[in-house]
Write a protein that holds these residues in place. Structure first.
Motif, short mmCIF file in Angstrom:
data_model
loop_
_atom_site.label_atom_id
_atom_site.label_comp_id
_atom_site.label_asym_id
_atom_site.label_seq_id
_atom_site.Cartn_x
_atom_site.Cartn_y
_atom_site.Cartn_z
N LYS A 194 32.80 -19.13 12.36
CA LYS A 194 32.60 -20.58 12.48
C LYS A 194 33.83 -21.37 12.06
CE LYS A 194 29.14 -20.10 9.65
NZ LYS A 194 27.99 -20.38 8.76
N THR A 195 34.90 -20.66 11.68
CA THR A 195 36.09 -21.33 11.16
C THR A 195 36.80 -22.11 12.26
OG1 THR A 195 36.39 -19.66 9.45
CG2 THR A 195 38.31 -20.97 10.03
N ASP A 196 37.11 -23.38 11.96
CA ASP A 196 37.80 -24.24 12.92
C ASP A 196 39.31 -24.18 12.77
OD1 ASP A 196 35.34 -25.48 13.95
OD2 ASP A 196 35.22 -26.39 11.96
N THR A 204 35.41 -30.10 9.03
CA THR A 204 36.22 -28.97 9.51
C THR A 204 36.05 -27.77 8.59
OG1 THR A 204 37.88 -30.54 10.34
CG2 THR A 204 38.54 -28.23 10.14
N LYS A 205 35.71 -26.63 9.17
CA LYS A 205 35.60 -25.40 8.39
C LYS A 205 36.97 -24.71 8.39
CE LYS A 205 30.71 -24.68 9.39
NZ LYS A 205 30.53 -25.92 10.17
N MET A 206 37.48 -24.43 7.19
CA MET A 206 38.82 -23.87 7.05
C MET A 206 38.80 -22.53 6.31
SD MET A 206 41.14 -27.19 6.04
CE MET A 206 42.63 -26.18 6.23
N MET A 207 39.63 -21.62 6.78
CA MET A 207 39.85 -20.37 6.06
C MET A 207 41.33 -20.26 5.74
SD MET A 207 38.81 -16.40 6.94
CE MET A 207 37.09 -16.64 6.45
N HIS A 253 36.21 -17.94 19.02
CA HIS A 253 36.18 -19.39 18.81
C HIS A 253 37.37 -20.01 19.55
CE1 HIS A 253 35.66 -23.28 17.26
NE2 HIS A 253 35.46 -23.02 15.98
N PRO A 254 37.21 -20.30 20.85
CA PRO A 254 38.33 -20.78 21.66
C PRO A 254 38.99 -22.05 21.14
CG PRO A 254 36.48 -20.14 23.05
CD PRO A 254 35.98 -20.12 21.65
N ALA A 255 38.25 -22.86 20.39
CA ALA A 255 38.80 -24.13 19.90
C ALA A 255 39.50 -23.99 18.54
CB ALA A 255 37.69 -25.17 19.80
N ALA A 256 39.55 -22.78 18.00
CA ALA A 256 40.15 -22.58 16.68
C ALA A 256 41.62 -22.96 16.69
CB ALA A 256 40.00 -21.13 16.23
N PRO A 276 56.66 -33.20 12.22
CA PRO A 276 56.12 -33.71 13.48
C PRO A 276 54.63 -34.02 13.36
CG PRO A 276 57.43 -31.74 13.84
CD PRO A 276 57.25 -31.87 12.36
N GLU A 277 54.17 -34.98 14.10
CA GLU A 277 52.74 -35.34 14.08
C GLU A 277 51.91 -34.18 14.59
OE1 GLU A 277 49.72 -38.79 15.85
OE2 GLU A 277 51.90 -38.99 16.05
N SER A 278 50.85 -33.88 13.90
CA SER A 278 49.99 -32.76 14.28
C SER A 278 49.22 -33.07 15.56
CB SER A 278 49.00 -32.45 13.16
OG SER A 278 48.07 -31.47 13.56
N THR A 279 49.01 -32.03 16.36
CA THR A 279 48.24 -32.19 17.60
C THR A 279 46.74 -32.15 17.33
OG1 THR A 279 48.37 -29.81 17.98
CG2 THR A 279 50.05 -31.19 19.02
N PHE A 280 46.34 -31.83 16.10
CA PHE A 280 44.92 -31.83 15.74
C PHE A 280 44.78 -32.36 14.32
CE2 PHE A 280 46.65 -27.64 14.78
CZ PHE A 280 46.25 -27.42 13.48
#
Length: 329
Positions: free
Chosen positions: A117-119, A20-23, A176-179, A10-14
């Protein structure tokens, strides 16, 4: 005639780009994807405690980082002539106590600063089986070849995993509410558990993630790495010599599917441009003293500088500096 059964994702919603900071946390499949992300200059922090396989140990890593509670001598154990931590992979073990603690602390400090800071968190579960230390009841990330009599082996339930990870996701979201979260199940079989028990274990992981996905949609996505390898590729030529781990070809294909799912179009274009430059950087001539090679280096440097101008969010300063030194000789 189509000789494959492609997995429909499925197409990702983000979307993910180079800002983009990734962990990435979890089993060695996280390491496979992380290697590709780092190769293409993404902002990534991976397994600061080393590879961990079960959901509770991955959760323990996140909770410890969020609490910013570092490690000291009381967190170490001495066995087989080395110091180690039950929360860490053997990669951190060392005969010298200070070296062991220093390695643990450096990795922890970097990750504790990064996690706030991780997105996007990419979490890979490997097994639903855990080992609890009899003396404390603590779930260990690594048994470090201690005698089996020191542990109790248990299989986590769907409810236990969902409860644990609900608290983890809520804790991250509070900072981080937007994570966003991407969950995967490692396609690598834990064959020592036995064929049937491995299937039960993987099924529990799938069902737990499915429940979390329904609870936290659209913040949480599932990426079907497990299904791509075992259902779409479905052939031993896509496995390494141990017949358990994916081959380099399989990893590359899963990486492509990952990019199609989560990367922006601009990110895909930037990756393609970087891939060409990176091949030039990796080029090793038979003779590095020729005028042709010096010209090749200057052309590559010009491409690098132009790439940085077109993609200022991608840090390639190290490569430019190294190439500048070579061309100035």
């Amino acid at each position: 005639m189509d000789f494959r059964t492609p997995v429909i994702i499925p197409e990702s919603t983000f979307r993910i780009d180079h800002s983009t900071k990734m962990m990435l946390l979890g089993s060695c499949f996280s390491e496979n994807i992380s290697a590709r992300l780092q190769e293409y200059k993404f902002l990534v922090k991976t397994n600061p405690f080393g590879i961990v396989y079960n959901p509770f140990s991955v959760a323990a890593v996140v909770k410890r980082l969020l609490s910013n509670k570092g490690f000291d001598e009381t967190d170490l154990v001495f066995h087989d002539n080395v110091y180690q931590s039950f929360l860490h992979h053997g990669l951190f073990s060392h005969p010298d106590k200070n070296r062991c603690l220093g390695n643990i602390s450096r990795s922890f400090d970097e990750a504790a600063g990064f996690i706030l800071k991780t997105d996007v968190f990419l979490i890979t579960f490997g097994t639903a089986y855990v080992y609890k230390l009899k003396s404390t009841g603590e779930v260990v990330a690594n048994c470090h070849k201690f005698p089996s009599s020191a542990f109790v082996r248990e299989r986590l339930t769907i409810e236990e995993i969902v409860k644990e990870w609900s608290s983890v996701i809520n804790a991250i979201s509070a900072h981080h509410p937007a994570a966003k979260f991407i969950f995967t199940v490692s396609p690598i079989r834990h064959w020592k558990d036995g064929a049937h028990e491995n299937q039960i274990s993987k099924s529990i992981l799938h069902l737990a993630i499915d429940r979390l996905q329904k609870m936290y949609a659209p913040t949480l996505s599932y990426f079907p790495a497990y299904e791509i390898l075992l259902d779409e590729l479905r052939d031993y030529r896509f496995f390494a010599e141990d017949m358990m781990h994916p081959s380099s070809v399989a990893i590359e294909y899963i990486w492509e599917r990952f990019g199609e799912t989560f990367f922006t179009r601009e990110t895909i274009r930037a990756n393609s441009e970087w891939d060409q430059i990176n091949r030039s950087l990796d080029h090793r001539p038979l003779n590095n003293q020729t005028e042709n090679y010096r010209h090749f280096l200057k052309q590559t440097l010009q491409k690098l500088i132009l790439f940085r101008q077109n993609h200022p969010q991608i840090d390639c300063s190290r490569e430019i500096e190294e190439l500048t030194e070579k061309t100035d000789k």
